[in-house]
Design an enzyme around this catalytic site. Structure first.
Site, short mmCIF file in Angstrom:
data_model
loop_
_atom_site.label_atom_id
_atom_site.label_comp_id
_atom_site.label_asym_id
_atom_site.label_seq_id
_atom_site.Cartn_x
_atom_site.Cartn_y
_atom_site.Cartn_z
N ASP A 61 0.83 -1.21 0.00
CA ASP A 61 0.00 0.00 0.00
C ASP A 61 0.86 1.26 0.00
O ASP A 61 1.97 1.26 0.53
CB ASP A 61 -0.93 -0.03 1.24
N HIS A 70 2.49 3.31 -8.99
CA HIS A 70 2.31 1.88 -9.30
C HIS A 70 3.50 1.35 -10.10
O HIS A 70 3.98 0.25 -9.84
CB HIS A 70 1.01 1.67 -10.10
N ARG A 79 -12.01 2.39 -8.50
CA ARG A 79 -11.11 3.54 -8.75
C ARG A 79 -11.39 4.12 -10.14
O ARG A 79 -12.05 3.48 -10.97
CB ARG A 79 -9.66 3.07 -8.65
N LEU A 97 10.50 -20.64 -4.22
CA LEU A 97 9.44 -19.82 -3.64
C LEU A 97 8.14 -19.94 -4.43
O LEU A 97 8.14 -19.91 -5.66
CB LEU A 97 9.89 -18.35 -3.65
C1 IPE Z 1 -5.56 -2.72 -0.32
O1 IPE Z 1 -5.17 -1.44 -0.51
C2 IPE Z 1 -5.56 -3.47 -1.61
C3 IPE Z 1 -4.25 -3.69 -2.22
C4 IPE Z 1 -3.09 -3.42 -1.68
C5 IPE Z 1 -4.27 -4.30 -3.52
P1 IPE Z 1 -6.24 -0.25 -0.68
O2 IPE Z 1 -5.45 1.00 -0.80
O3 IPE Z 1 -7.15 -0.59 -1.78
O4 IPE Z 1 -7.02 -0.33 0.70
P2 IPE Z 1 -7.97 0.74 1.41
O5 IPE Z 1 -9.05 1.08 0.43
O6 IPE Z 1 -7.14 1.92 1.75
O7 IPE Z 1 -8.47 0.04 2.63
C1 IPE Z 2 -1.48 0.19 -3.40
O1 IPE Z 2 -1.27 1.57 -3.40
C2 IPE Z 2 -1.71 -0.38 -4.78
C3 IPE Z 2 -3.08 -0.83 -5.05
C4 IPE Z 2 -4.06 -0.83 -4.20
C5 IPE Z 2 -3.35 -1.32 -6.39
P1 IPE Z 2 -2.47 2.60 -3.48
O2 IPE Z 2 -2.79 2.84 -4.90
O3 IPE Z 2 -3.60 2.13 -2.64
O4 IPE Z 2 -1.80 3.89 -2.85
P2 IPE Z 2 -2.44 4.88 -1.79
O5 IPE Z 2 -2.91 4.06 -0.64
O6 IPE Z 2 -3.57 5.59 -2.48
O7 IPE Z 2 -1.31 5.79 -1.42
MG MG Z 3 -4.04 2.36 -0.68
#
Ligand code: IPE
Ligand code: IPE
Ligand code: MG
Length: 247
Positions: free
Chosen positions: A21, A38, A72, A132
């Site tokens: 995240d 990303h 999203r 792994l």
């Molecule tokens: C959780 O992250 C999902 C992934 C890492 C793929 P999100 O960024 O989507 O989670 P929330 O919405 O903040 O809980």
């Molecule tokens: C995690 O990073 C990747 C996915 C959930 C695909 P985020 O895209 O959720 O990044 P933040 O949480 O908005 O910073």
């Molecule tokens: Mg996130």
């Protein structure tokens, strides 16, 4: 002393799960679009996979795309899907060379056709690898996984009724996407968020949780090693008393 040397090989977590995240915030901090985060997250994936393989972790599950992530903006979802395809293609040789076996959890049929096709090819190509096991959670939702398990059990019951008392934890787990995968010993979530976000709800029942402020694109094998060192200092009691564990 090298961080890696501080890891006790005798009590390695067999399965590490990661909620990757913070990509969006990482990009924003740099004045960039979320997708830039990303793209840079792929480097963190590569280093984490290599680090886990290097020390002999058996299973590494990465939460890459949740079912909720479809909500999203379309532009971001499309970019994530094409990043997935290009990453699968660019990493194929390395995964094969490093004896990594690729597995997935989640509703893979619900992904765009080209993503599913590329994934299935790589799963096939790496299926005999013995190092792994890299488990990608894609279009994954733990509640979906549990409801799906119930549907399968009920459908079998409809065909051939059986004694419902036969359904215990062990039987139930065979209907989850993670059948044949041990429960995670350690869960890591980056970016300073303290929640599970619909990830492996059943399987995390006794998992040790580790949270770090590091944003995913900055995560490297040393961060993984630090999490493992922290994990190794803990006492896992599984409901017992400390005295019972020590004797
Ligand atoms: C959780 O992250 C999902 C992934 C890492 C793929 P999100 O960024 O989507 O989670 P929330 O919405 O903040 O809980
Ligand atoms: C995690 O990073 C990747 C996915 C959930 C695909 P985020 O895209 O959720 O990044 P933040 O949480 O908005 O910073
Ligand atoms: Mg996130």
């Amino acid at each position: 002393m090298d961080l890696k040397e501080k890891i006790d090989k005798d009590i390695l977590p067999k399965h590490i799960a990661v909620i990757m995240d913070g990509n969006g915030r990482w990009a924003k901090k740099k004045g960039n679009q979320r997708i830039f985060g990303h793209k840079n997250g792929v480097k963190a994936v590569r280093d984490t996979v290599e680090g886990a393989a290097e020390i002999g972790v058996k299973f590494l599950t990465l939460y890459a795309f949740s079912t909720e992530n479809w909500s999203r903006p379309k532009q971001e979802v499309d970019a994530l899907m094409s990043l997935l395809v290009s990453t699968i293609n660019s990493e194929t040789d390395t995964l094969i060379k490093n004896n990594v076996r690729l597995l997935t959890i989640g509703d893979i049929n619900g992904l765009p056709k080209d993503v599913g096709k590329n994934l299935n090819e790589l799963i096939k190509k790496t299926s005999n690898n013995t190092g792994l096991s890299l488990v990608l959670a894609l279009n994954y939702s733990a509640r979906w996984e549990i409801v799906n398990a119930v549907q399968q059990i009920v459908s079998e019951f409809e065909k051939t009724p059986f004694n419902i008392k036969e359904i215990d934890n062990e039987v139930f787990e065979k209907y989850l996407n993670t059948k044949n995968i041990p429960d995670p010993d350690l869960l890591i979530r980056t970016s300073g968020e303290f929640r599970i976000s619909n990830f492996l709800i059943w399987q995390l029942a006794y998992t040790e949780l580790y949270f770090t402020e590091v944003l995913w694109p900055d995560f490297r094998r040393d961060d993984l090693f630090n999490a493992i060192i922290n994990y190794q200092k803990r006492e896992r009691r599984f409901g017992k008393t400390s005295e019972q564990i020590k004797h």
